[in-house]
Design a protein around this motif. Structure first.
Motif, PDB file in Angstrom:
ATOM      1  N   SER A 108      14.201 -43.699 -31.343  1.00 22.56           N
ATOM      2  CA  SER A 108      13.496 -44.162 -32.536  1.00 22.56           C
ATOM      3  C   SER A 108      12.025 -43.784 -32.362  1.00 22.56           C
ATOM      4  CB  SER A 108      13.700 -45.654 -32.758  1.00 22.56           C
ATOM      5  OG  SER A 108      13.536 -46.331 -31.554  1.00 22.56           O
ATOM      6  N   LEU A 109      11.249 -44.010 -33.398  1.00 22.45           N
ATOM      7  CA  LEU A 109       9.903 -43.418 -33.430  1.00 22.45           C
ATOM      8  C   LEU A 109       9.055 -43.820 -32.235  1.00 22.45           C
ATOM      9  CD1 LEU A 109       7.557 -43.328 -36.552  1.00 22.45           C
ATOM     10  CD2 LEU A 109       6.730 -43.490 -34.242  1.00 22.45           C
ATOM     11  N   THR A 110       8.960 -45.130 -31.983  1.00 22.50           N
ATOM     12  CA  THR A 110       8.031 -45.576 -30.935  1.00 22.50           C
ATOM     13  C   THR A 110       8.480 -45.086 -29.559  1.00 22.50           C
ATOM     14  OG1 THR A 110       7.581 -47.509 -32.311  1.00 22.50           O
ATOM     15  CG2 THR A 110       6.767 -47.582 -30.062  1.00 22.50           C
ATOM     16  N   VAL A 111       9.797 -45.009 -29.356  1.00 25.10           N
ATOM     17  CA  VAL A 111      10.304 -44.457 -28.084  1.00 25.10           C
ATOM     18  C   VAL A 111       9.857 -43.002 -27.964  1.00 25.10           C
ATOM     19  CG1 VAL A 111      12.368 -43.882 -26.755  1.00 25.10           C
ATOM     20  CG2 VAL A 111      12.295 -46.006 -28.092  1.00 25.10           C
ATOM     21  N   ALA A 136      -4.371 -47.643 -37.719  1.00 23.75           N
ATOM     22  CA  ALA A 136      -3.085 -47.024 -37.319  1.00 23.75           C
ATOM     23  C   ALA A 136      -2.005 -48.104 -37.302  1.00 23.75           C
ATOM     24  CB  ALA A 136      -3.210 -46.393 -35.937  1.00 23.75           C
ATOM     25  N   PHE A 137      -0.763 -47.693 -37.474  1.00 25.96           N
ATOM     26  CA  PHE A 137       0.348 -48.650 -37.469  1.00 25.96           C
ATOM     27  C   PHE A 137       0.363 -49.394 -36.128  1.00 25.96           C
ATOM     28  CE2 PHE A 137       4.744 -50.046 -37.186  1.00 25.96           C
ATOM     29  CZ  PHE A 137       4.939 -50.548 -38.466  1.00 25.96           C
ATOM     30  N   PRO A 138       0.546 -50.718 -36.150  1.00 31.11           N
ATOM     31  CA  PRO A 138       0.440 -51.502 -34.897  1.00 31.11           C
ATOM     32  C   PRO A 138       1.290 -50.964 -33.748  1.00 31.11           C
ATOM     33  CG  PRO A 138       0.568 -52.972 -36.774  1.00 31.11           C
ATOM     34  CD  PRO A 138       0.729 -51.582 -37.321  1.00 31.11           C
ATOM     35  N   SER A 139       2.512 -50.485 -34.029  1.00 33.31           N
ATOM     36  CA  SER A 139       3.342 -50.004 -32.929  1.00 33.31           C
ATOM     37  C   SER A 139       2.657 -48.820 -32.222  1.00 33.31           C
ATOM     38  CB  SER A 139       4.722 -49.586 -33.446  1.00 33.31           C
ATOM     39  OG  SER A 139       5.645 -49.505 -32.394  1.00 33.31           O
ATOM     40  N   ASP A 140       1.994 -47.976 -32.988  1.00 34.00           N
ATOM     41  CA  ASP A 140       1.266 -46.844 -32.397  1.00 34.00           C
ATOM     42  C   ASP A 140       0.105 -47.358 -31.545  1.00 34.00           C
ATOM     43  OD1 ASP A 140       2.980 -45.650 -34.148  1.00 34.00           O
ATOM     44  OD2 ASP A 140       1.529 -44.299 -35.043  1.00 34.00           O
ATOM     45  N   GLN A 141      -0.567 -48.384 -32.057  1.00 29.19           N
ATOM     46  CA  GLN A 141      -1.684 -48.963 -31.293  1.00 29.19           C
ATOM     47  C   GLN A 141      -1.175 -49.534 -29.972  1.00 29.19           C
ATOM     48  OE1 GLN A 141      -4.977 -49.988 -32.814  1.00 29.19           O
ATOM     49  NE2 GLN A 141      -4.578 -50.066 -34.998  1.00 29.19           N
ATOM     50  N   PHE A 221       0.741 -36.109 -34.031  1.00 24.24           N
ATOM     51  CA  PHE A 221       0.759 -36.782 -35.338  1.00 24.24           C
ATOM     52  C   PHE A 221       1.973 -37.699 -35.445  1.00 24.24           C
ATOM     53  CE2 PHE A 221      -1.617 -32.862 -36.577  1.00 24.24           C
ATOM     54  CZ  PHE A 221      -2.810 -33.499 -36.901  1.00 24.24           C
ATOM     55  N   ASP A 222       1.754 -38.871 -36.034  1.00 23.05           N
ATOM     56  CA  ASP A 222       2.850 -39.746 -36.432  1.00 23.05           C
ATOM     57  C   ASP A 222       3.141 -39.407 -37.892  1.00 23.05           C
ATOM     58  OD1 ASP A 222       4.388 -41.754 -37.539  1.00 23.05           O
ATOM     59  OD2 ASP A 222       3.400 -43.378 -36.453  1.00 23.05           O
ATOM     60  N   MET A 223       4.264 -38.740 -38.122  1.00 23.27           N
ATOM     61  CA  MET A 223       4.573 -38.243 -39.472  1.00 23.27           C
ATOM     62  C   MET A 223       5.510 -39.185 -40.232  1.00 23.27           C
ATOM     63  SD  MET A 223       2.740 -35.569 -39.370  1.00 23.27           S
ATOM     64  CE  MET A 223       3.168 -34.593 -40.793  1.00 23.27           C
ATOM     65  N   ALA A 224       5.579 -40.451 -39.809  1.00 20.64           N
ATOM     66  CA  ALA A 224       6.527 -41.389 -40.434  1.00 20.64           C
ATOM     67  C   ALA A 224       6.377 -41.422 -41.961  1.00 20.64           C
ATOM     68  CB  ALA A 224       6.339 -42.793 -39.859  1.00 20.64           C
ATOM     69  N   HIS A 225       5.135 -41.390 -42.431  1.00 18.07           N
ATOM     70  CA  HIS A 225       4.909 -41.497 -43.876  1.00 18.07           C
ATOM     71  C   HIS A 225       4.664 -40.138 -44.529  1.00 18.07           C
ATOM     72  CE1 HIS A 225       4.753 -45.918 -44.241  1.00 18.07           C
ATOM     73  NE2 HIS A 225       4.595 -45.787 -42.928  1.00 18.07           N
ATOM     74  N   ALA A 226       4.841 -39.086 -43.738  1.00 16.20           N
ATOM     75  CA  ALA A 226       4.618 -37.735 -44.270  1.00 16.20           C
ATOM     76  C   ALA A 226       5.932 -36.980 -44.443  1.00 16.20           C
ATOM     77  CB  ALA A 226       3.682 -36.963 -43.343  1.00 16.20           C
ATOM     78  N   ASN A 246      13.267 -41.507 -39.588  1.00 13.30           N
ATOM     79  CA  ASN A 246      14.070 -40.881 -40.650  1.00 13.30           C
ATOM     80  C   ASN A 246      14.584 -41.898 -41.666  1.00 13.30           C
ATOM     81  OD1 ASN A 246      14.137 -38.007 -40.131  1.00 13.30           O
ATOM     82  ND2 ASN A 246      15.244 -38.474 -38.240  1.00 13.30           N
ATOM     83  N   TYR A 247      14.017 -43.107 -41.638  1.00 11.57           N
ATOM     84  CA  TYR A 247      14.560 -44.137 -42.548  1.00 11.57           C
ATOM     85  C   TYR A 247      13.677 -44.411 -43.755  1.00 11.57           C
ATOM     86  CZ  TYR A 247      11.715 -46.972 -39.288  1.00 11.57           C
ATOM     87  OH  TYR A 247      10.716 -47.449 -38.486  1.00 11.57           O
ATOM     88  N   LYS A 248      12.507 -43.771 -43.846  1.00 12.75           N
ATOM     89  CA  LYS A 248      11.635 -44.022 -45.008  1.00 12.75           C
ATOM     90  C   LYS A 248      12.001 -43.019 -46.108  1.00 12.75           C
ATOM     91  CE  LYS A 248       7.946 -45.645 -41.992  1.00 12.75           C
ATOM     92  NZ  LYS A 248       8.060 -47.080 -42.269  1.00 12.75           N
ATOM     93  N   TYR A 249      11.137 -42.006 -46.303  1.00 12.29           N
ATOM     94  CA  TYR A 249      11.413 -41.027 -47.364  1.00 12.29           C
ATOM     95  C   TYR A 249      12.681 -40.229 -47.063  1.00 12.29           C
ATOM     96  CZ  TYR A 249       6.731 -42.166 -48.961  1.00 12.29           C
ATOM     97  OH  TYR A 249       5.625 -42.843 -49.428  1.00 12.29           O
TER      98      TYR A 249
HETATM   99  C1  LIG Z   1       3.465 -45.186 -39.231  1.00 12.19           C
HETATM  100  C2  LIG Z   1       4.530 -45.882 -38.433  1.00 12.19           C
HETATM  101  N1  LIG Z   1       4.565 -45.676 -37.108  1.00 12.19           N
HETATM  102  C3  LIG Z   1       5.493 -46.297 -36.336  1.00 12.19           C
HETATM  103  C4  LIG Z   1       6.432 -47.153 -36.887  1.00 12.19           C
HETATM  104  C5  LIG Z   1       7.417 -47.819 -35.986  1.00 12.19           C
HETATM  105  O1  LIG Z   1       8.667 -47.278 -36.144  1.00 12.19           O
HETATM  106  P1  LIG Z   1       9.929 -47.633 -35.201  1.00 12.19           P
HETATM  107  O2  LIG Z   1      10.237 -49.094 -35.367  1.00 12.19           O
HETATM  108  O3  LIG Z   1      11.025 -46.810 -35.769  1.00 12.19           O
HETATM  109  O4  LIG Z   1       9.567 -47.287 -33.807  1.00 12.19           O
HETATM  110  C6  LIG Z   1       6.427 -47.373 -38.274  1.00 12.19           C
HETATM  111  C7  LIG Z   1       7.415 -48.274 -38.894  1.00 12.19           C
HETATM  112  O5  LIG Z   1       7.404 -48.587 -40.046  1.00 12.19           O
HETATM  113  C8  LIG Z   1       5.438 -46.724 -39.056  1.00 12.19           C
HETATM  114  O6  LIG Z   1       5.353 -46.932 -40.378  1.00 12.19           O
END
Ligand SMILES: Cc1ncc(COP(=O)(O)O)c(C=O)c1O
Length: 425
Positions: A108-111, A136-141, A221-226, A246-249
């Protein structure tokens, strides 16, 4: 459609919906329903994309093969499971502008972000800083803070947050360049969201990457929203790595397996440290079960474990739709939908909200973020009660994303009408 002028009335929304060449794609998705059975106005594809109707069939095929074949499915399923992820390489590469060997779906993304930080955050002496957006998204921080600590540094001094200027809501590229000019020798890694999750700002990734590389910094780059939202050209933009979900757009379903990009120039670099697992090992040698790790060249070499077939099956259903329609047409509709949303909102400038997303369509994707100064959370909840699904980010941001695959101009009109009623209440 491109030349049509917008008008405030509902008739204009109906006419644009009727003329929309992509309108039929909505029928390929399950649209959530209100308690009385009407379609919801679903504007949260930036959070969790909707289910393609074909996803069930893709997943059921694997369930059937599992039932019929058990472990033999790894090699003898209709789509054998051992190389299953390879089927996603070409469509994923097309979507993010990469070579097939530069991308892989895994974890998953954060992994994936942690795995990439292991390889590309290489602090040494004074060059130990990571730059991220202030929002930045908290998980990235959390990920970058923990990696900084893991290397024996202190986030208080090694984490640099770049913020919008006072009274501005988005980050200027020239401010990133200035920071790189002043601090570049002390920056190990620059890591930004391709599209910021909070403001909806799309960064100038190619320009920023070039400036950072000129100073010897790694770029991710974190492309989650791109991904699946704006046209993305990761290979040409040239970052060292990118990660996304892969669960957003991309509509792969809740908790779907994520994406990862490693630029071609790192494909065979034996000097990069990495955390290894058997699924990243040379495919011919994998089942010989030898103790020496020989990574597959390219992004696949960062895989750890055998991936979830059921999750990849659902993702394939969505990727097939993206391949059929193509990002170019989706982007054309997306720009139009979001500009229409902006146009309708702009008719009421004094109503206790403001748009914090850039006004230039080139600097944003589908999402508009609205700062709602009074009772915003209650407004968002009341909209949900009426079947209009947006989302709320503390302290005062409502995110609204008309998604071109399944949203209509009528959805946008219905939202704005109800939103204005609610904030006046
Ligand atoms: C920009 C961004 N980065 C990271 C995450 C964390 O994703 P995950 O729970 O799949 O690791 C999200 C989740 O919404 C996100 O929007």
């Amino acid at each position: 459609m491109a030349g049509d002028k917008f008008e405030v009335g509902r008739d204009c929304a109906l006419a644009m919906t009727a003329r929309d060449p992509l309108a039929g794609y909505r029928n390929l998705f399950h649209i959530p329903k209100t308690p009385d059975g009407a379609d919801c106005v679903y504007l949260s594809g930036h959070s969790l994309g909707l289910q393609p109707k074909t996803a069930r069939g893709y997943v059921e095929r694997e369930l059937e093969d599992w039932a019929k074949l058990g472990v033999e499915g790894h090699f003898h399923a209709q789509n054998p499971w051992v190389p299953y992820h390879e089927m996603l390489a070409a469509p994923t590469a097309r979507l993010v502008g990469a070579l097939p060997e530069e991308v892989v779906v895994m974890n998953s993304l954060t992994v994936n972000l942690h795995l990439m930080l292991v390889s590309f955050y290489r602090p040494k002496g004074a060059r130990n800083k990571i730059v991220v957006e202030s929002n930045a998204f908290p998980s990235d921080q959390y990920a970058v803070q923990s990696q900084i600590r893991y290397h024996g540094y202190d986030p208080a001094s090694s984490l640099v947050e770049i913020a919008p200027r006072p009274r501005e809501t988005t980050i200027r590229t020239e401010d990133i360049e200035k920071l790189l000019a002043a601090e570049g020798e002390r920056i190990a890694l620059l890591m930004l969201g391709g599209v910021n999750y909070y403001s909806g700002q799309a960064f100038e990734c190619a320009r920023i990457t070039e400036a950072a590389h000129a100073k010897g910094c790694a770029v991710g780059f974190d492309m989650a929203h791109a991904a699946g939202n704006i046209p993305v050209k990761l290979h040409d933009w040239n970052p060292d790595f990118a990660v996304w979900c892969n669960y957003k757009y991309l509509n792969g379903g809740p908790g779907c397996i994520a994406g990862c990009f490693v630029h071609e120039r790192h494909a065979r670099n034996p000097n990069l440290p990495r955390f290894a697992g058997w699924w990243g090992n040379d495919k011919d040698a994998r089942f010989r079960m030898e103790p020496q790790f020989q990574p597959i060249a390219g992004a696949e070499g960062w895989q750890l474990s055998n991936p979830s077939i059921l999750s990849m099956a659902a993702l394939r259903a969505s990727m097939d739709i993206f391949d059929e329609v193509g990002m170019e047409k989706l982007r054309a509709k997306s720009e139009r939908l979001t500009t229409y949303l902006e146009f309708l909102l702009e008719q009421k400038p004094q109503e206790g909200f403001s748009i914090i997303t850039p006004r230039d369509p080139a600097q944003r994707g589908a999402q508009l973020s609205l700062r709602v100064t009074k009772n915003g959370r209650a407004v968002c909840e009341s909209l949900a009660h009426h079947g209009i699904i947006c989302d709320w980010r503390e302290p005062d941001i409502m995110r609204v994303a008309p998604v071109p695959l399944y949203n209509s101009f009528l959805d946008v009109h219905t939202f704005v009408e109800k939103f204005l009623t609610e904030i006046r209440a």
